[in-house]
Design a protein around this motif. Structure first.
Motif, PDB file in Angstrom:
ATOM      1  N   LEU A 112      -2.501  18.043  43.941  1.00 20.62           N
ATOM      2  CA  LEU A 112      -3.251  16.870  43.482  1.00 20.62           C
ATOM      3  C   LEU A 112      -4.760  17.082  43.534  1.00 20.62           C
ATOM      4  N   LEU A 113      -5.207  18.112  44.243  1.00 25.02           N
ATOM      5  CA  LEU A 113      -6.634  18.445  44.207  1.00 25.02           C
ATOM      6  C   LEU A 113      -7.050  18.846  42.807  1.00 25.02           C
ATOM      7  N   GLU A 114      -6.129  19.446  42.069  1.00 25.73           N
ATOM      8  CA  GLU A 114      -6.418  19.919  40.716  1.00 25.73           C
ATOM      9  C   GLU A 114      -6.541  18.766  39.720  1.00 25.73           C
ATOM     10  N   ASP A 115      -5.605  17.819  39.805  1.00 21.07           N
ATOM     11  CA  ASP A 115      -5.589  16.729  38.831  1.00 21.07           C
ATOM     12  C   ASP A 115      -4.533  15.706  39.242  1.00 21.07           C
ATOM     13  N   ASP A 116      -4.609  14.516  38.669  1.00 29.13           N
ATOM     14  CA  ASP A 116      -3.567  13.514  38.846  1.00 29.13           C
ATOM     15  C   ASP A 116      -2.280  14.078  38.238  1.00 29.13           C
ATOM     16  N   MET A 117      -1.162  13.700  38.831  1.00 24.07           N
ATOM     17  CA  MET A 117       0.116  14.220  38.343  1.00 24.07           C
ATOM     18  C   MET A 117       1.178  13.138  38.369  1.00 24.07           C
ATOM     19  N   ALA A 118       2.099  13.230  37.427  1.00 26.80           N
ATOM     20  CA  ALA A 118       3.286  12.379  37.446  1.00 26.80           C
ATOM     21  C   ALA A 118       4.202  12.873  38.559  1.00 26.80           C
ATOM     22  N   VAL A 119       4.982  11.973  39.133  1.00 29.64           N
ATOM     23  CA  VAL A 119       5.888  12.335  40.226  1.00 29.64           C
ATOM     24  C   VAL A 119       6.801  13.480  39.810  1.00 29.64           C
ATOM     25  N   THR A 120       7.319  13.448  38.597  1.00 29.22           N
ATOM     26  CA  THR A 120       8.216  14.521  38.147  1.00 29.22           C
ATOM     27  C   THR A 120       7.488  15.859  38.067  1.00 29.22           C
ATOM     28  N   ASP A 121       6.202  15.853  37.732  1.00 35.20           N
ATOM     29  CA  ASP A 121       5.420  17.091  37.696  1.00 35.20           C
ATOM     30  C   ASP A 121       5.158  17.611  39.106  1.00 35.20           C
ATOM     31  N   VAL A 122       4.969  16.695  40.052  1.00 34.32           N
ATOM     32  CA  VAL A 122       4.804  17.096  41.452  1.00 34.32           C
ATOM     33  C   VAL A 122       6.091  17.767  41.929  1.00 34.32           C
ATOM     34  N   ALA A 123       7.230  17.205  41.563  1.00 34.78           N
ATOM     35  CA  ALA A 123       8.517  17.705  42.037  1.00 34.78           C
ATOM     36  C   ALA A 123       8.905  19.038  41.414  1.00 34.78           C
ATOM     37  N   ALA A 124       8.462  19.300  40.196  1.00 39.73           N
ATOM     38  CA  ALA A 124       8.933  20.474  39.445  1.00 39.73           C
ATOM     39  C   ALA A 124       8.841  21.797  40.216  1.00 39.73           C
TER      40      ALA A 124
ATOM     41  N   LEU B 283       8.592  22.323  43.424  1.00 35.75           N
ATOM     42  CA  LEU B 283       9.087  22.252  44.807  1.00 35.75           C
ATOM     43  C   LEU B 283      10.598  22.437  44.843  1.00 35.75           C
ATOM     44  N   ALA B 284      11.068  23.078  45.881  1.00 40.80           N
ATOM     45  CA  ALA B 284      12.496  23.369  46.011  1.00 40.80           C
ATOM     46  C   ALA B 284      13.222  22.264  46.772  1.00 40.80           C
ATOM     47  N   ILE B 285      12.888  21.011  46.437  1.00 46.99           N
ATOM     48  CA  ILE B 285      13.557  19.869  47.048  1.00 46.99           C
ATOM     49  C   ILE B 285      13.868  18.844  45.963  1.00 46.99           C
ATOM     50  N   SER B 286      14.714  17.905  46.283  1.00 46.53           N
ATOM     51  CA  SER B 286      15.128  16.897  45.305  1.00 46.53           C
ATOM     52  C   SER B 286      13.978  15.947  44.968  1.00 46.53           C
ATOM     53  N   LEU B 287      14.129  15.264  43.856  1.00 51.05           N
ATOM     54  CA  LEU B 287      13.151  14.252  43.470  1.00 51.05           C
ATOM     55  C   LEU B 287      13.072  13.153  44.523  1.00 51.05           C
ATOM     56  N   ALA B 288      14.213  12.794  45.110  1.00 50.66           N
ATOM     57  CA  ALA B 288      14.220  11.785  46.180  1.00 50.66           C
ATOM     58  C   ALA B 288      13.430  12.287  47.383  1.00 50.66           C
ATOM     59  N   GLY B 289      13.570  13.555  47.712  1.00 54.01           N
ATOM     60  CA  GLY B 289      12.810  14.140  48.818  1.00 54.01           C
ATOM     61  C   GLY B 289      11.319  14.123  48.543  1.00 54.01           C
ATOM     62  N   VAL B 290      10.947  14.446  47.323  1.00 55.07           N
ATOM     63  CA  VAL B 290       9.529  14.408  46.936  1.00 55.07           C
ATOM     64  C   VAL B 290       9.011  12.989  47.040  1.00 55.07           C
ATOM     65  N   SER B 291       9.801  12.026  46.588  1.00 54.19           N
ATOM     66  CA  SER B 291       9.386  10.620  46.667  1.00 54.19           C
ATOM     67  C   SER B 291       9.130  10.189  48.107  1.00 54.19           C
ATOM     68  N   LYS B 292       9.958  10.665  49.028  1.00 52.96           N
ATOM     69  CA  LYS B 292       9.754  10.330  50.445  1.00 52.96           C
ATOM     70  C   LYS B 292       8.439  10.930  50.953  1.00 52.96           C
ATOM     71  N   HIS B 293       8.161  12.170  50.572  1.00 53.42           N
ATOM     72  CA  HIS B 293       6.900  12.788  50.970  1.00 53.42           C
ATOM     73  C   HIS B 293       5.705  12.032  50.376  1.00 53.42           C
ATOM     74  N   LEU B 294       5.826  11.614  49.125  1.00 49.77           N
ATOM     75  CA  LEU B 294       4.746  10.864  48.484  1.00 49.77           C
ATOM     76  C   LEU B 294       4.528   9.520  49.169  1.00 49.77           C
ATOM     77  N   THR B 295       5.594   8.898  49.624  1.00 47.72           N
ATOM     78  CA  THR B 295       5.472   7.632  50.351  1.00 47.72           C
ATOM     79  C   THR B 295       4.691   7.829  51.641  1.00 47.72           C
TER      80      THR B 295
END
Length: 109
Positions: A24-36, A38-50
């Motif tokens: 996110l230092l580089e630019d704003d990102m959609a949640v799905t782009d953040v998850a792409a 990473l070797a974890i599920s979208l739900a896992g990424v959502s928990k980290h984002l929370t």
């Protein structure tokens, strides 16, 4: 007295969250782009984002069907000011932080 630093340091303790902040230092990102990458599920990424959002490190905004994430460096500045009280730390240099976060390997599942 409100403890706003504990959630910041707790959020920074996890390597996946540090990786997300580096992205996110580089630019704003959609949640799905953040998850792409990473070797974890979208739900896992959502928990980290929370966790990052609750710590005040990122902001999330819904634009239509897409949730966008944006780095909010104010929480890092507060942590930096606190650390300066020990006389050993300089203020947060976002370029140095970015370099550090890029050196942190992404977690492997």
């Amino acid at each position: 007295m409100s403890d706003t630093l504990s959630p910041v340091f707790a959020a920074l303790a996890d390597p996946t969250r540090r990786t997300i902040l580096a992205m996110l230092l580089e630019d704003d990102m959609a949640v799905t782009d953040v998850a792409a990458p990473l070797a974890i599920s979208l739900a896992g990424v959502s928990k980290h984002l929370t966790v990052l959002a609750r710590a005040g490190l990122i902001q999330q905004e819904r634009r239509g069907r897409v949730v966008w994430c944006k780095l909010d460096p104010d929480a890092l500045r507060s942590a930096s000011v606190w650390m300066q009280g020990f006389g050993q730390f300089d203020s947060v240099d976002l370029e140095a932080l970015e370099a550090f976060l890029e050196m942190t390997p992404p977690p492997q599942d």
